[in-house]
Design a protein around this motif. Sequence first.
Motif, PDB file in Angstrom:
ATOM      1  N   ARG A   1      99.310 100.383  77.334  1.00  0.00           N
ATOM      2  CA  ARG A   1     100.617 101.198  77.807  1.00  0.00           C
ATOM      3  C   ARG A   1     101.794 101.457  76.312  1.00  0.00           C
ATOM      4  NH1 ARG A   1     104.389  97.783  80.809  1.00  0.00           N
ATOM      5  NH2 ARG A   1     103.266  95.858  79.139  1.00  0.00           N
TER       6      ARG A   1
ATOM      7  N   ILE B   1      98.836  85.736  76.967  1.00  0.00           N
ATOM      8  CA  ILE B   1      97.573  85.018  76.920  1.00  0.00           C
ATOM      9  C   ILE B   1      99.140  83.859  76.201  1.00  0.00           C
ATOM     10  CG2 ILE B   1      98.077  84.876  73.970  1.00  0.00           C
ATOM     11  CD1 ILE B   1      95.162  83.753  74.760  1.00  0.00           C
ATOM     12  N   ALA B   2     100.365  84.363  76.141  1.00  0.00           N
ATOM     13  CA  ALA B   2     101.095  82.845  76.277  1.00  0.00           C
ATOM     14  C   ALA B   2     101.540  82.609  77.599  1.00  0.00           C
ATOM     15  CB  ALA B   2     102.122  83.154  75.084  1.00  0.00           C
TER      16      ALA B   2
ATOM     17  N   ASP C   1     104.819  90.733  85.437  1.00  0.00           N
ATOM     18  CA  ASP C   1     104.730  91.161  84.462  1.00  0.00           C
ATOM     19  C   ASP C   1     104.779  92.337  84.672  1.00  0.00           C
ATOM     20  OD1 ASP C   1     102.951  91.086  81.991  1.00  0.00           O
ATOM     21  OD2 ASP C   1     103.311  92.864  82.166  1.00  0.00           O
TER      22      ASP C   1
ATOM     23  N   GLN D   1     100.537  92.147  73.382  1.00  0.00           N
ATOM     24  CA  GLN D   1     100.056  92.866  72.250  1.00  0.00           C
ATOM     25  C   GLN D   1      98.255  92.341  72.512  1.00  0.00           C
ATOM     26  OE1 GLN D   1     101.376  94.585  69.724  1.00  0.00           O
ATOM     27  NE2 GLN D   1     102.077  94.784  71.538  1.00  0.00           N
ATOM     28  N   THR D   2      98.023  91.069  73.660  1.00  0.00           N
ATOM     29  CA  THR D   2      96.506  91.066  73.545  1.00  0.00           C
ATOM     30  C   THR D   2      95.565  91.506  73.667  1.00  0.00           C
ATOM     31  OG1 THR D   2      98.115  89.083  74.931  1.00  0.00           O
ATOM     32  CG2 THR D   2      95.830  88.777  74.758  1.00  0.00           C
TER      33      THR D   2
ATOM     34  N   ARG E   1      95.381  93.926  71.615  1.00  0.00           N
ATOM     35  CA  ARG E   1      95.976  94.860  70.220  1.00  0.00           C
ATOM     36  C   ARG E   1      95.566  93.842  69.156  1.00  0.00           C
ATOM     37  NH1 ARG E   1      97.376  99.369  69.975  1.00  0.00           N
ATOM     38  NH2 ARG E   1      97.360 100.816  72.477  1.00  0.00           N
ATOM     39  N   THR E   2      95.030  92.713  70.045  1.00  0.00           N
ATOM     40  CA  THR E   2      94.559  91.088  68.551  1.00  0.00           C
ATOM     41  C   THR E   2      93.286  92.149  68.022  1.00  0.00           C
ATOM     42  OG1 THR E   2      94.844  88.935  68.402  1.00  0.00           O
ATOM     43  CG2 THR E   2      93.232  90.182  70.276  1.00  0.00           C
ATOM     44  N   SER E   3      93.396  91.514  67.023  1.00  0.00           N
ATOM     45  CA  SER E   3      91.662  90.945  66.393  1.00  0.00           C
ATOM     46  C   SER E   3      91.299  89.529  66.847  1.00  0.00           C
ATOM     47  CB  SER E   3      91.692  91.102  64.845  1.00  0.00           C
ATOM     48  OG  SER E   3      93.110  90.502  64.098  1.00  0.00           O
TER      49      SER E   3
ATOM     50  N   HIS F   1      90.741  86.416  65.248  1.00  0.00           N
ATOM     51  CA  HIS F   1      90.440  85.871  65.030  1.00  0.00           C
ATOM     52  C   HIS F   1      90.977  84.083  64.799  1.00  0.00           C
ATOM     53  CE1 HIS F   1      89.749  87.759  61.168  1.00  0.00           C
ATOM     54  NE2 HIS F   1      90.355  88.744  62.044  1.00  0.00           N
TER      55      HIS F   1
ATOM     56  N   VAL G   1     111.205  91.980  84.890  1.00  0.00           N
ATOM     57  CA  VAL G   1     112.679  91.133  84.670  1.00  0.00           C
ATOM     58  C   VAL G   1     113.519  92.340  83.885  1.00  0.00           C
ATOM     59  CG1 VAL G   1     113.156  88.525  84.128  1.00  0.00           C
ATOM     60  CG2 VAL G   1     110.778  89.549  85.454  1.00  0.00           C
TER      61      VAL G   1
ATOM     62  N   ASN H   1     106.333  88.077  74.899  1.00  0.00           N
ATOM     63  CA  ASN H   1     106.240  88.107  73.274  1.00  0.00           C
ATOM     64  C   ASN H   1     107.575  88.823  71.906  1.00  0.00           C
ATOM     65  OD1 ASN H   1     104.403  89.856  71.148  1.00  0.00           O
ATOM     66  ND2 ASN H   1     104.403  88.256  71.199  1.00  0.00           N
TER      67      ASN H   1
ATOM     68  N   ASP I   1     105.543  84.459  67.240  1.00  0.00           N
ATOM     69  CA  ASP I   1     103.680  84.932  67.449  1.00  0.00           C
ATOM     70  C   ASP I   1     103.025  84.800  65.760  1.00  0.00           C
ATOM     71  OD1 ASP I   1     104.267  87.577  67.074  1.00  0.00           O
ATOM     72  OD2 ASP I   1     103.032  87.688  69.039  1.00  0.00           O
TER      73      ASP I   1
ATOM     74  N   GLY J   1      99.316  84.561  66.495  1.00  0.00           N
ATOM     75  CA  GLY J   1      99.589  84.838  68.150  1.00  0.00           C
ATOM     76  C   GLY J   1      99.190  83.652  68.868  1.00  0.00           C
ATOM     77  N   LEU J   2      97.726  83.732  69.228  1.00  0.00           N
ATOM     78  CA  LEU J   2      96.706  83.281  69.797  1.00  0.00           C
ATOM     79  C   LEU J   2      96.278  81.766  70.150  1.00  0.00           C
ATOM     80  CD1 LEU J   2      93.815  85.356  69.464  1.00  0.00           C
ATOM     81  CD2 LEU J   2      94.914  86.110  70.722  1.00  0.00           C
TER      82      LEU J   2
HETATM   83  C1  LIG Z   1      96.969  94.329  65.252  1.00  0.00           C
HETATM   84  C2  LIG Z   1      97.107  93.010  65.582  1.00  0.00           C
HETATM   85  C3  LIG Z   1      96.699  91.850  65.401  1.00  0.00           C
HETATM   86  C4  LIG Z   1      96.457  90.324  65.766  1.00  0.00           C
HETATM   87  N1  LIG Z   1      95.650  89.489  65.216  1.00  0.00           N
HETATM   88  C5  LIG Z   1      95.425  88.613  66.055  1.00  0.00           C
HETATM   89  C6  LIG Z   1      94.260  87.347  65.233  1.00  0.00           C
HETATM   90  O1  LIG Z   1      93.314  87.978  64.740  1.00  0.00           O
HETATM   91  N2  LIG Z   1      94.640  86.138  65.562  1.00  0.00           N
HETATM   92  C7  LIG Z   1      96.237  85.345  66.648  1.00  0.00           C
HETATM   93  O2  LIG Z   1      96.131  84.411  66.699  1.00  0.00           O
HETATM   94  N3  LIG Z   1      96.738  86.551  66.708  1.00  0.00           N
HETATM   95  C8  LIG Z   1      96.961  87.583  65.947  1.00  0.00           C
HETATM   96  N4  LIG Z   1      97.749  88.809  66.561  1.00  0.00           N
HETATM   97  C9  LIG Z   1      98.576  88.270  67.128  1.00  0.00           C
HETATM   98  C10 LIG Z   1      98.330  88.479  69.197  1.00  0.00           C
HETATM   99  O3  LIG Z   1      97.597  88.970  69.603  1.00  0.00           O
HETATM  100  C11 LIG Z   1      99.802  87.626  69.290  1.00  0.00           C
HETATM  101  O4  LIG Z   1     100.999  87.020  69.481  1.00  0.00           O
HETATM  102  C12 LIG Z   1      99.335  87.528  71.141  1.00  0.00           C
HETATM  103  O5  LIG Z   1      98.266  87.984  71.557  1.00  0.00           O
HETATM  104  C13 LIG Z   1     100.703  87.142  71.316  1.00  0.00           C
HETATM  105  O6  LIG Z   1     100.803  87.433  73.055  1.00  0.00           O
HETATM  106  P1  LIG Z   1     101.848  86.690  74.219  1.00  0.00           P
HETATM  107  O7  LIG Z   1     100.971  86.551  75.671  1.00  0.00           O
HETATM  108  O8  LIG Z   1     103.523  86.571  73.286  1.00  0.00           O
HETATM  109  O9  LIG Z   1     102.255  88.658  74.196  1.00  0.00           O
HETATM  110  P2  LIG Z   1     101.599  89.877  75.198  1.00  0.00           P
HETATM  111  O10 LIG Z   1     100.096  89.803  74.736  1.00  0.00           O
HETATM  112  O11 LIG Z   1     102.393  90.626  74.123  1.00  0.00           O
HETATM  113  O12 LIG Z   1     102.461  89.289  76.688  1.00  0.00           O
HETATM  114  C14 LIG Z   1     103.836  89.755  77.023  1.00  0.00           C
HETATM  115  C15 LIG Z   1     103.968  90.767  78.153  1.00  0.00           C
HETATM  116  O13 LIG Z   1     104.807  90.293  78.927  1.00  0.00           O
HETATM  117  C16 LIG Z   1     105.246  91.243  79.620  1.00  0.00           C
HETATM  118  N5  LIG Z   1     106.419  91.722  79.411  1.00  0.00           N
HETATM  119  C17 LIG Z   1     107.757  91.496  78.348  1.00  0.00           C
HETATM  120  N6  LIG Z   1     109.290  91.938  79.174  1.00  0.00           N
HETATM  121  C18 LIG Z   1     108.391  91.713  80.423  1.00  0.00           C
HETATM  122  C19 LIG Z   1     110.116  92.127  81.429  1.00  0.00           C
HETATM  123  N7  LIG Z   1     111.136  92.615  80.696  1.00  0.00           N
HETATM  124  N8  LIG Z   1     110.071  91.431  82.524  1.00  0.00           N
HETATM  125  C20 LIG Z   1     108.082  91.209  83.153  1.00  0.00           C
HETATM  126  N9  LIG Z   1     107.411  91.643  81.946  1.00  0.00           N
HETATM  127  C21 LIG Z   1     107.629  91.860  80.695  1.00  0.00           C
HETATM  128  C22 LIG Z   1     104.888  92.557  78.895  1.00  0.00           C
HETATM  129  O14 LIG Z   1     104.084  93.165  79.671  1.00  0.00           O
HETATM  130  C23 LIG Z   1     103.241  91.707  78.488  1.00  0.00           C
HETATM  131  O15 LIG Z   1     102.109  91.794  79.513  1.00  0.00           O
HETATM  132  C24 LIG Z   1      96.977  90.204  66.478  1.00  0.00           C
HETATM  133  C25 LIG Z   1      98.325  90.733  66.890  1.00  0.00           C
HETATM  134  C26 LIG Z   1      97.973  92.273  66.423  1.00  0.00           C
HETATM  135  C27 LIG Z   1      98.778  93.573  67.507  1.00  0.00           C
END
Ligand SMILES: Cc1cc2nc3c(=O)[nH]c(=O)nc-3n(C[C@H](O)[C@H](O)[C@H](O)COP(=O)(O)OP(=O)(O)OC[C@H]3O[C@@H](n4cnc5c(N)ncnc54)[C@H](O)[C@@H]3O)c2cc1C
Length: 513
Positions: A4, A39-40, A59, A67-68, A70-72, A74, A203, A235, A365, A369-370
């Motif tokens: 997406r 993941i959060a 969701d 972004q989960t 799209r992570t790498s 670690h 939401v 996120n 994050d 972020g993980l």
């Molecule tokens: C390239 C890259 C590499 C990374 N490498 C690392 C690493 O090596 N180690 C590490 O710890 N972290 C890493 N990170 C960071 C980590 O991947 C992210 O911080 C983490 O996955 C974020 O998780 P989240 O649950 O907060 O957010 P997300 O996975 O983004 O989930 C948020 C969800 O909320 C939903 N949402 C948003 N707004 C609304 C709304 N208004 N109503 C309903 N749903 C909504 C979205 O659809 C989404 O599914 C990396 C990030 C990137 C991009």
Amino acid sequence: MKSRDGQTQPWWTHAIELPSYPPPDANDSADVIVVGAGIAGVTTAYMLATEGKRVLLLDEGPVGQGQTERTSAHLSSIIDDHFADLEKLHGVETARLAYQSHCTAIDTIERIVHEHAIDCGFSRVDAFLFRSDDDESDLLDREFDAALRAGVTDRTWVAEAGPIRRRAIKFKNQAVFQPMIYLLALANAAEQRGTTIRTGKRVVDVKGAGKGERVTVTLDDDTTLHADQVVVATNTPTPINDWLGIYTKQAAYRTYVIGFLVDRDVYPNALYWDTHDRYHYVRLADADDPAKQVLLVGGEDHKTGQDDPKIDHFKALTEWTRRHFPKAGVETSRWSGQVQEPLDGLAFIGEALTKGDGVFVITGDSGMGLTHATLGAILIRDLIAGRENPWAQIYSPSRKLLTTDFISETLNVTKQYADLITAGDIKSPDELAPGTGGVMRQGLHKLAIYKEPSGAVHKLSAICPHLKCVVHWNTVEHTWDCPCHGSRFSCTGALLIGPSTEDLPEAKASSAG
Ligand SMILES: Cc1cc2nc3c(=O)[nH]c(=O)nc-3n(C[C@H](O)[C@H](O)[C@H](O)COP(=O)(O)OP(=O)(O)OC[C@H]3O[C@@H](n4cnc5c(N)ncnc54)[C@H](O)[C@@H]3O)c2cc1C
């Protein structure tokens, strides 16, 4: 399944089908509503369900497609913004608490993996921090000492970091896993413990509880849902978690990853990263062929919407990889994603000071972020249960920022408004190749012009509905990205990531020419 977030496809989902769930409706009831199934949100739902709470996890898209995916991935307790800087800004005690909280996060993931027999390749690995090509500072030495003061006792100097013939700090007990296998299994475990998962509705509003009331969550079809508490785990800053102006306390960055096929065990299975300001990060993952692995190399970060179009980030990453990991073979995948960098190096996790009570948030994050998500779930579980948690103060969303980065970030945002008066990237849609976009000035207006591969032209307003900055074309993901606070829109203007709440509108006929 197509991603997406843009047109690139992360390695983790190339062979995974994401499950679908029914949309929410007015009959859904819960003790706690969790918004966001990355993941959060999933970890928070799991933790609260384990406490016996009835949880509703919402969701707007499928589980894990933020972004989960799209992570790498670690899993590190070594602060990527460096212990030395964290200690300077917040003091030794905060650095110690931050280190402990990320260690607990990795231990928790390991425990969950074992408890639910999740086959996600979780393994403990060493990590190496080495000097970047251009670093002549004493950062590495300062970091070695600051890490010890923060409680990292198992760190040593080594002469080489795997293939990199440079003095490095080796840290033990870090970890890797396949994040999407873990996430989907955790969502299942949360469901088994009584969580209801609903997807497909955004939401659009969250209201804290007044006296004798419950919190109210409003969906984009005007359905309202009620609960004792709501946890906003979206996120990115969205209007629904924006009460504290969180978007002014963190900055959105794009970051890039490439996967290269290598023979199995040709490089030690470890985490590697350098001291560059926009650091390179490297790990190994399983390939489809058991005789091979995928070397994942990331970096080249820049502020969202503030890219230099002359720089090819994937080319730069490839050149860096070939210099430092010469056995890297053919490319398997490439993608980009977005991280939220808190201006003082610590995530924002806790109860939000909204009008009304019972609204909690996890954001900020950064590149960790993980682990931030996992420790955030533990912290919020404790806050909701009324239990003391030693990390509550350091991650409090209402803390005062103690950093000059706050001023430079505000200046950076102010500078972006100059785009309102400059010429555009193009003078006419004719200049665009099919499948690309560019900003065009028309009289007093700025238009975001996208030309479909078929040649059909979309004319949108280039003004971000959030705070009126001019969006930029993202050449990698084919999206419109706002340089001020990181809102992102699809090539045809649909909102992908806040803080904007609205799509980019069609250009008005008078300005569309
Ligand atoms: C390239 C890259 C590499 C990374 N490498 C690392 C690493 O090596 N180690 C590490 O710890 N972290 C890493 N990170 C960071 C980590 O991947 C992210 O911080 C983490 O996955 C974020 O998780 P989240 O649950 O907060 O957010 P997300 O996975 O983004 O989930 C948020 C969800 O909320 C939903 N949402 C948003 N707004 C609304 C709304 N208004 N109503 C309903 N749903 C909504 C979205 O659809 C989404 O599914 C990396 C990030 C990137 C991009």
